[in-house]
Structure formats: C-alpha cells, structure tokens
Design a protein around this motif. Structure first.
Motif, PDB file in Angstrom:
ATOM      1  N   ALA A 169      17.312 -92.509  40.594  1.00 42.03           N
ATOM      2  CA  ALA A 169      16.979 -93.388  41.980  1.00 42.03           C
ATOM      3  C   ALA A 169      18.014 -94.460  42.159  1.00 42.03           C
ATOM      4  O   ALA A 169      18.219 -94.916  43.214  1.00 42.03           O
ATOM      5  N   ALA A 170      18.492 -94.973  41.067  1.00 44.04           N
ATOM      6  CA  ALA A 170      19.692 -95.887  41.311  1.00 44.04           C
ATOM      7  C   ALA A 170      20.744 -95.490  41.835  1.00 44.04           C
ATOM      8  O   ALA A 170      21.470 -96.170  42.838  1.00 44.04           O
ATOM      9  N   ASP A 171      21.193 -94.095  41.804  1.00 44.11           N
ATOM     10  CA  ASP A 171      22.180 -93.540  42.301  1.00 44.11           C
ATOM     11  C   ASP A 171      22.034 -93.309  43.809  1.00 44.11           C
ATOM     12  O   ASP A 171      22.729 -93.812  44.876  1.00 44.11           O
ATOM     13  N   VAL A 172      20.473 -93.067  44.232  1.00 36.03           N
ATOM     14  CA  VAL A 172      20.385 -92.810  45.523  1.00 36.03           C
ATOM     15  C   VAL A 172      20.261 -94.319  46.486  1.00 36.03           C
ATOM     16  O   VAL A 172      20.576 -94.413  47.452  1.00 36.03           O
ATOM     17  N   TRP A 173      19.765 -95.255  45.613  1.00 39.14           N
ATOM     18  CA  TRP A 173      19.725 -96.490  46.297  1.00 39.14           C
ATOM     19  C   TRP A 173      21.117 -97.230  46.527  1.00 39.14           C
ATOM     20  O   TRP A 173      21.458 -97.626  47.793  1.00 39.14           O
ATOM     21  N   ARG A 174      22.180 -96.747  45.828  1.00 41.14           N
ATOM     22  CA  ARG A 174      23.458 -97.257  46.160  1.00 41.14           C
ATOM     23  C   ARG A 174      23.926 -96.445  47.212  1.00 41.14           C
ATOM     24  O   ARG A 174      24.830 -97.068  48.062  1.00 41.14           O
ATOM     25  N   GLY A 175      23.809 -95.166  47.125  1.00 42.93           N
ATOM     26  CA  GLY A 175      24.268 -94.352  48.377  1.00 42.93           C
ATOM     27  C   GLY A 175      23.856 -95.008  49.495  1.00 42.93           C
ATOM     28  O   GLY A 175      24.247 -95.018  50.530  1.00 42.93           O
ATOM     29  N   CYS A 176      22.524 -95.095  49.565  1.00 42.46           N
ATOM     30  CA  CYS A 176      21.712 -95.721  50.924  1.00 42.46           C
ATOM     31  C   CYS A 176      22.430 -97.119  51.357  1.00 42.46           C
ATOM     32  O   CYS A 176      22.856 -97.340  52.359  1.00 42.46           O
ATOM     33  N   ARG A 177      22.648 -97.901  50.282  1.00 43.47           N
ATOM     34  CA  ARG A 177      23.140 -99.319  50.862  1.00 43.47           C
ATOM     35  C   ARG A 177      24.734 -99.221  51.000  1.00 43.47           C
ATOM     36  O   ARG A 177      25.179 -99.925  51.838  1.00 43.47           O
ATOM     37  N   GLU A 178      25.298 -98.132  50.524  1.00 38.11           N
ATOM     38  CA  GLU A 178      26.696 -97.940  50.900  1.00 38.11           C
ATOM     39  C   GLU A 178      27.250 -96.954  52.039  1.00 38.11           C
ATOM     40  O   GLU A 178      28.146 -96.802  52.518  1.00 38.11           O
ATOM     41  N   GLY A 179      25.996 -96.731  52.773  1.00 41.14           N
ATOM     42  CA  GLY A 179      25.903 -95.786  54.061  1.00 41.14           C
ATOM     43  C   GLY A 179      26.267 -94.115  53.649  1.00 41.14           C
ATOM     44  O   GLY A 179      26.467 -93.682  54.762  1.00 41.14           O
ATOM     45  N   ARG A 180      26.304 -93.899  52.538  1.00 44.69           N
ATOM     46  CA  ARG A 180      26.576 -92.288  52.129  1.00 44.69           C
ATOM     47  C   ARG A 180      25.137 -91.545  52.274  1.00 44.69           C
ATOM     48  O   ARG A 180      25.461 -90.579  52.509  1.00 44.69           O
ATOM     49  N   ARG A 185      16.194 -89.717  54.915  1.00 41.64           N
ATOM     50  CA  ARG A 185      16.156 -88.350  54.422  1.00 41.64           C
ATOM     51  C   ARG A 185      15.839 -88.310  52.845  1.00 41.64           C
ATOM     52  O   ARG A 185      15.886 -87.256  52.302  1.00 41.64           O
ATOM     53  N   CYS A 186      15.139 -89.540  52.569  1.00 38.76           N
ATOM     54  CA  CYS A 186      14.800 -89.744  51.156  1.00 38.76           C
ATOM     55  C   CYS A 186      13.288 -89.836  51.055  1.00 38.76           C
ATOM     56  O   CYS A 186      12.605 -90.558  51.806  1.00 38.76           O
ATOM     57  N   LEU A 194       6.080 -91.488  54.088  1.00 34.48           N
ATOM     58  CA  LEU A 194       6.670 -91.792  52.891  1.00 34.48           C
ATOM     59  C   LEU A 194       7.928 -91.390  52.720  1.00 34.48           C
ATOM     60  O   LEU A 194       8.419 -90.515  52.067  1.00 34.48           O
ATOM     61  N   ARG A 195       8.873 -92.162  53.514  1.00 38.63           N
ATOM     62  CA  ARG A 195      10.381 -91.919  53.395  1.00 38.63           C
ATOM     63  C   ARG A 195      10.919 -93.354  53.661  1.00 38.63           C
ATOM     64  O   ARG A 195      10.246 -94.280  54.097  1.00 38.63           O
ATOM     65  N   GLY A 196      11.958 -93.693  53.341  1.00 39.79           N
ATOM     66  CA  GLY A 196      12.919 -94.852  53.553  1.00 39.79           C
ATOM     67  C   GLY A 196      13.450 -95.587  52.273  1.00 39.79           C
ATOM     68  O   GLY A 196      13.089 -95.076  51.180  1.00 39.79           O
ATOM     69  N   LEU A 197      14.111 -96.601  52.769  1.00 37.84           N
ATOM     70  CA  LEU A 197      14.589 -97.420  51.536  1.00 37.84           C
ATOM     71  C   LEU A 197      13.672 -97.980  50.691  1.00 37.84           C
ATOM     72  O   LEU A 197      13.715 -98.059  49.581  1.00 37.84           O
ATOM     73  N   TRP A 198      12.489 -98.297  51.237  1.00 38.50           N
ATOM     74  CA  TRP A 198      11.416 -98.890  50.487  1.00 38.50           C
ATOM     75  C   TRP A 198      11.089 -98.032  49.304  1.00 38.50           C
ATOM     76  O   TRP A 198      10.715 -98.258  48.220  1.00 38.50           O
ATOM     77  N   LEU A 199      10.735 -96.669  49.633  1.00 45.36           N
ATOM     78  CA  LEU A 199      10.265 -95.780  48.677  1.00 45.36           C
ATOM     79  C   LEU A 199      11.300 -95.585  47.426  1.00 45.36           C
ATOM     80  O   LEU A 199      11.199 -95.330  46.506  1.00 45.36           O
TER      81      LEU A 199
END
Length: 278
Positions: A169-180, A185-186, A194-199
């Motif tokens: 999850a930490a890698d996905v959070w960083r990817g989301c915050r960096e725009g990658r 789509r998560c 049940l999708r989005g940055l909050w999840l």
C-alpha cells in the motif's frame, strides 16, 4: 515482532499440532488453498455458498476461530482434502493470515501485507492481501495462496509474486501522490464507491498495523474521524500519510475499533490483546 517468527494474538493457532504439518512454504500454501474458499469463488467451484457462511465466516479475525470453524465442518487433520462445503468461507486476508500462521508455527518468519494486485483485472489495482515470508538468506518473498487454484493461472509463480504485480500500500500511495497512479483505478473493481485515495490510505494504515503485530480485517478502521471518501481527506491527513508511506510505522491500534462489515453494518469491536487459554 523483530523477526516475524513469533505468533500474534491474531495468527496464534492455539493447540494446533504443528509437527503434523509440512514445513515447505509451497506445501503449506497448497494446504491453505484447500482449507479456504473465497466468498466470491462459489461459481469457480460450482458451490452455492450458504448465506450464513457468506456473511459470518470472514468476520473471524483470529486464526483460532478459523480453525474452530474448520473442525466443526470436518474434524480431520488439516492435511486431508476437503470439499468446498467443508471449507472456511473467507477473503484474501484469511488466506494470507492462515498461511502466515502456519509458516510461523513451522519455523518460517512471515507477515501479511496489504496492498493492490494487478493480476485480477486489466489496468486496475485490485485491493488484496498476500503473505510475505523470509527465505534462509534473509530476503523476503511474496506468496499468494489464493491463486494456486488452476482457474486463476497467473503468469508467475504464486510462491514468488513479482513486486510489480503486487504493490504494498505504501508504494501505491506514493504512486498516487506523485501522479504515476490514478487513485480511481485502486480499490474494488466491482464496487465504485470502494475506490480512491482514501481507500489506499486505509490499506496503508492496515498494512503498517499488521507489520506492528495487529493483523486486521480488511474493513477495520480506527481514529477520531471516519474517512470513507476522498473528500474527507484533509491536508493534515495527506501530510501524515505521506510521512507514513515514506518512513513506515509502527502504527498504534487502539483496543476499540470500528468494523465496517460487508453484510452486517457498522460494528464497534474490542480487540483481544492476548490469546485465550488453551
């Protein structure tokens, strides 16, 4: 939890005779695959899962409860083959926790990891849990016992899931915050809400809690506020989660938590802090 060999209150198998189990991680993963049916797998097995099992089994947050249910359905050694109706009806978290428990019980350090898999739905990061176990050389490997069923046929060894096919999850959070990575789509492909940055944030907190010795259910939450959509995330939430994604835990989980159960509404839960006597 320095080496992840000791059991937690959640992974503790109680009076299980570990000496009757194989010690090879692949054999243990196959054993777990034969003990659990995912609650969405009924059609794969041609099995109409009873409503009470569909609703209730996966609320079992402790391995002792999983093993109790298995014994009630067929009181035989775990190594004996079971039909779908004799299995525990769970989720990916239950596959990962039970494998983690059996690995620890037979001498292999292990932990469960919350994150997102790319191998269920094309161009989507599906919410998922796997087991991470340590090799004799000290390196860590990801295992997904759920996809050992031949109907999944992933393009990799389920006992060595590539790190670009399952992202913690930490890698996905960083990817989301960096725009990658697009947060939309998560999550759960079949459930739009049940999708989005909050999840992604929720799964990051749960993953760090698991690394700290509290292996949660996928719908557990805690904290002073409910954060169930992206609009609820404040700048402070984002900054705090950025730090956790960069530096890791530990994460402290209170005794009283909220469980946003799939079928039975919102529950207030008090967690065990020690295993019950045998």
């Amino acid at each position: 939890m320095d080496d992840y060999l000791g059991q937690t209150v959640f992974s503790d198998p109680g009076d299980l005779d570990a000496g009757a189990l194989p010690t090879d991680p692949g054999q243990l993963a196959a054993l777990v695959r034969g003990l659990i049916i995912h609650r969405l797998e009924g059609p794969r097995f041609g099995y109409d899962i009873p409503r009470d099992r569909l609703h209730e089994d996966a609320e079992s947050r402790y391995v002792t409860e999983i093993l109790r249910i298995l014994r009630e359905r067929r009181d035989v050694p775990l190594t004996e083959a079971r039909s779908p109706r004799e299995r525990f009806v769970g989720t990916c978290r239950d596959f990962s926790l039970l494998l983690c428990s059996l690995l620890r019980a037979t001498g292999t350090p292990a932990r469960i990891r919350g994150g997102f898999a790319t191998y269920f739905v094309a161009d989507f990061l599906e919410d998922h849990w796997v087991t991470e176990y340590r090799l004799p050389d000290g390196s860590w490997r990801l295992a997904d016992p759920q996809v050992l069923h031949p109907s999944y046929a992933p393009p990799f060894d389920p006992l060595d899931v590539p790190r670009d096919r399952f992202l913690v999850a930490a890698d996905v959070w960083r990817g989301c915050r960096e725009g990658r990575i697009d947060p939309a789509r998560c999550g759960f492909h079949s459930v739009d809400r049940l999708r989005g940055l909050w999840l992604v944030r929720a799964r990051l907190l749960q993953d760090l809690a698991a690394l700290s010795g509290v292996e949660p259910l996928p719908w557990d939450g805690w904290g002073p506020r409910q954060i169930l959509d992206d609009a609820s995330l404040t700048d402070a939430d984002l900054a705090r989660t950025d730090t956790l994604a960069r530096d890791g835990g530990p994460v402290s989980v209170p005794d009283a938590i909220t469980s946003y159960t799939t079928y039975d509404g919102i529950r207030q839960i008090t967690l065990r802090r020690s295993s019950p006597p045998a």
